[in-house]
Write a protein that holds these residues in place. Structure first.
Motif, PDB file in Angstrom:
ATOM      1  N   LEU A 335       5.664   9.704  -8.003  1.00 25.71           N
ATOM      2  CA  LEU A 335       6.854   9.554  -8.841  1.00 25.71           C
ATOM      3  C   LEU A 335       6.950  10.688  -9.857  1.00 25.71           C
ATOM      4  O   LEU A 335       8.037  11.180 -10.147  1.00 25.71           O
ATOM      5  CB  LEU A 335       6.818   8.196  -9.554  1.00 25.71           C
ATOM      6  CG  LEU A 335       7.099   7.005  -8.637  1.00 25.71           C
ATOM      7  CD1 LEU A 335       6.718   5.702  -9.316  1.00 25.71           C
ATOM      8  CD2 LEU A 335       8.564   6.983  -8.211  1.00 25.71           C
ATOM      9  N   SER A 340      11.726  10.885 -12.198  1.00 21.42           N
ATOM     10  CA  SER A 340      12.272   9.539 -12.046  1.00 21.42           C
ATOM     11  C   SER A 340      13.560   9.398 -12.830  1.00 21.42           C
ATOM     12  O   SER A 340      13.872  10.201 -13.699  1.00 21.42           O
ATOM     13  CB  SER A 340      11.254   8.512 -12.522  1.00 21.42           C
ATOM     14  OG  SER A 340      10.887   8.816 -13.836  1.00 21.42           O
ATOM     15  N   GLU A 373       4.459  -0.794  -4.454  1.00 29.88           N
ATOM     16  CA  GLU A 373       5.152   0.478  -4.661  1.00 29.88           C
ATOM     17  C   GLU A 373       6.418   0.256  -5.489  1.00 29.88           C
ATOM     18  O   GLU A 373       6.682   0.983  -6.450  1.00 29.88           O
ATOM     19  CB  GLU A 373       5.499   1.062  -3.282  1.00 29.88           C
ATOM     20  CG  GLU A 373       6.051   2.463  -3.325  1.00 29.88           C
ATOM     21  CD  GLU A 373       6.285   3.025  -1.914  1.00 29.88           C
ATOM     22  OE1 GLU A 373       5.983   2.321  -0.913  1.00 29.88           O
ATOM     23  OE2 GLU A 373       6.776   4.154  -1.820  1.00 29.88           O
ATOM     24  N   ASN A 374       7.181  -0.770  -5.134  1.00 25.46           N
ATOM     25  CA  ASN A 374       8.401  -1.068  -5.881  1.00 25.46           C
ATOM     26  C   ASN A 374       8.093  -1.454  -7.317  1.00 25.46           C
ATOM     27  O   ASN A 374       8.798  -1.054  -8.241  1.00 25.46           O
ATOM     28  CB  ASN A 374       9.179  -2.209  -5.210  1.00 25.46           C
ATOM     29  CG  ASN A 374       9.747  -1.772  -3.871  1.00 25.46           C
ATOM     30  OD1 ASN A 374       9.905  -0.578  -3.614  1.00 25.46           O
ATOM     31  ND2 ASN A 374      10.019  -2.724  -3.009  1.00 25.46           N
ATOM     32  N   GLU A 377       7.303   1.621  -9.307  1.00 26.50           N
ATOM     33  CA  GLU A 377       8.505   2.404  -9.579  1.00 26.50           C
ATOM     34  C   GLU A 377       9.324   1.760 -10.699  1.00 26.50           C
ATOM     35  O   GLU A 377       9.804   2.433 -11.612  1.00 26.50           O
ATOM     36  CB  GLU A 377       9.337   2.516  -8.304  1.00 26.50           C
ATOM     37  CG  GLU A 377      10.410   3.571  -8.435  1.00 26.50           C
ATOM     38  CD  GLU A 377      11.101   3.867  -7.112  1.00 26.50           C
ATOM     39  OE1 GLU A 377      10.519   3.521  -6.055  1.00 26.50           O
ATOM     40  OE2 GLU A 377      12.210   4.418  -7.155  1.00 26.50           O
TER      41      GLU A 377
END
Ligand SMILES: Nc1ncnc2c1ncn2[C@@H]1O[C@H](COP(=O)(O)OP(=O)(O)OP(=O)(O)O)[C@@H](O)[C@H]1O
Ligand SMILES: [Mg+2]
Length: 466
Positions: A335, A340, A373-374, A377
């Motif tokens: 990321l 981001s 992963e989500n 993020e």
């Protein structure tokens, strides 16, 4: 076949089968010598440098494994193909570990053997032509895109290294988000087919009627809307790898057709009678229990065996908690590289508070790595303006995660719990911890837990199966 003819040593104790295969090979220009036993084979090998050895694994007296060892030990460049009994995948994997190039399982069609042989020869040829290039590529022979250091992952890497170099069909199973597609791609990129295409087809994403045409292609007018002739994914994957995702959702009719592809490596486009031959490595994936579907009559048993030549099981994330910090770092790195939110381009890499990390490790992650992963993020976005991710940046369900074992008091949640699963988890956790503390020494770990070493080994086996 390139240049001069190839010398084959064929080792098989069943005379009729041996004779038939020898004749077929001779018809294709191979120079074949036959050996009816392991003893004879080893004597022949001492006298002559064959290009190829094809040996049955089950032989009376000196068995195929010993023949293989003698062949590969003496001639590291020999192409060794082993013939195994139906469904004895373990033997095949073992043989490949010991230097066999590939295997065919009995009963086999001669075309299947020829296919294996020809692709082995082709790969050998490419290898020697491009020795330099290959040496460079070999340095990249690794699975760096797959993150994980836990025991189940270490086992997985070992298996992947063994199977990547073969053309064998692979069946990847695992819950949603465990990385089935990542693993399939990694196998392709570490295989001799890496220069060719990796073609993916999700069988559940396409309506039944279109799936057949998608897989096999179609000719003009084959069905309403088929305006032109089109190649299917199988053809596109020629010489490369075809990834069949969610293979459990295929209809019985298509299962039948896929079986033929696996057996004969041939098919027809929809609406056409012309037969097309392909050289494709197939990797299938599913998050359903195909074995159970076979038992329930929902999936063809013969197809299951053809797909399940090499089973690769991906562990759920809750069974490899120690990988969570590594995965979190991996996603944070990525990321930061991508940048981001509205800020594109590299940004400062975030850190994670230990408290937040503890929650991340305590949560059970039903959606596995994808869900993690989500969550990472999301946490990066929520912590905008701060260098560190904290508990409040995590999704609510993760914030509430309890560390079951570290907590000295065992609490019974409002909604109750599954006692067996809970106890199994505690057992697993304690065994893992004792192994970690003793650097993997099972004897010492058993002592820590006041059990016998054999009991520990047995428990490990049982837990591995869960
Ligand atoms: N071991 C891993 N290391 C790094 N990233 C991983 C790993 N496993 C999975 N991922 C990431 O998690 C996400 C989900 O992986 P993938 O799509 O391969 O899962 P899947 O098993 O095919 O899931 P589904 O059954 O839902 O299709 C991807 O973004 C992938 O990059
Ligand atoms: Mg997938």
């Amino acid at each position: 076949m390139p240049d001069s003819s190839k010398h084959v040593l064929l080792v098989e104790d069943e005379a009729a089968l041996r004779q038939a295969v020898a004749e077929q090979l001779a018809d294709r220009g191979y120079q074949v010598q036959q050996a009816e036993s392991g003893e004879v084979a080893i004597a022949r090998l001492a006298d002559f440098a064959f290009d190829i050895i094809i040996t049955d694994l089950r032989l009376p007296g000196v068995d195929g494994a010993a023949v293989l060892e003698s062949a590969v030990g003496r001639y590291p460049d020999i192409i060794a193909i082993v013939v195994t009994g139906y469904g004895t995948v373990k033997d095949a994997v073992e043989a490949i570990k010991r230097g066999a190039w590939d295997f065919v399982s009995k009963p086999f069609q001669i075309d299947e053997l020829l296919h294996v042989l020809e692709s082995a020869l082709e790969q050998r040829r490419l290898k020697s032509e491009n020795a330099y290039l290959r040496a460079q590529l070999d340095e990249r022979y690794q699975f760096s895109e797959i993150v994980g250091k836990s025991r189940p992952m270490a086992k997985l890497f070992q298996l992947l290294e063994t199977v990547a170099s073969t053309s064998s069909t692979i069946l990847i199973t695992g819950e949603t988000g465990t990385g089935k597609e990542v693993v399939a791609r990694a196998i392709h990129h570490n295989s001799p087919r890496r220069q060719q295409r990796f073609v993916a087809l999700n069988c559940s994403a396409i309506p039944e009627t279109l799936l057949e045409a998608e897989l096999f292609g179609h000719v003009r007018g084959a069905f309403t809307g088929a305006v032109g002739t089109r190649q299917g994914r199988l053809e596109q994957a020629h010489k490369g790898t075809l990834f069949l995702d969610e293979v459990g959702t295929m209809s019985p009719a298509l299962q039948m057709k896929l079986l033929r592809v696996l057996q004969e490596r041939e098919f027809e486009r929809v609406g056409d009678s012309h037969t097309i031959k392909v050289d494709v490595r197939i990797i299938a994936a599913t998050n359903s229990d195909l074995g159970r579907m076979v038992a329930a009559g929902q999936f063809r048993e013969d197809l299951f065996y053809r797909l399940n030549v090499i089973p690769v099981e991906l562990p759920p994330l809750r069974d490899r908690k120690e990988d969570i910090p590594l995965l979190v770092q991996h996603f944070l790195d990525r990321l930061a590289k991508e940048g981001s939110g509205s800020r594109k381009g590299p940004t400062e890499r975030k850190s994670v508070s230990q408290d937040a990390m503890r929650r991340l490790m305590a949560y059970l992650w039903p959606g596995n790595v994808r869900q993690l992963e989500n969550a990472v993020e999301r946490a990066v976005a929520f912590s905008a303006g701060r260098p560190q991710i904290d508990v409040g940046d995590l999704p609510a369900e993760v914030q509430q995660a309890q560390e079951t074992v570290v907590s000295p008091v065992v609490a019974l949640p409002e909604e109750g719990l599954d006692l067996d699963a809970f106890i199994t988890n505690i057992e697993r956790e304690l065994i893992q911890r004792s192994l970690e503390r003793t650097g993997g020494n099972k004897g010492q770990a058993a002592k820590l837990l006041h059990i016998k070493r054999t009991t520990l080994v047995e428990k490990l086996k049982r837990l591995d199966r869960r």
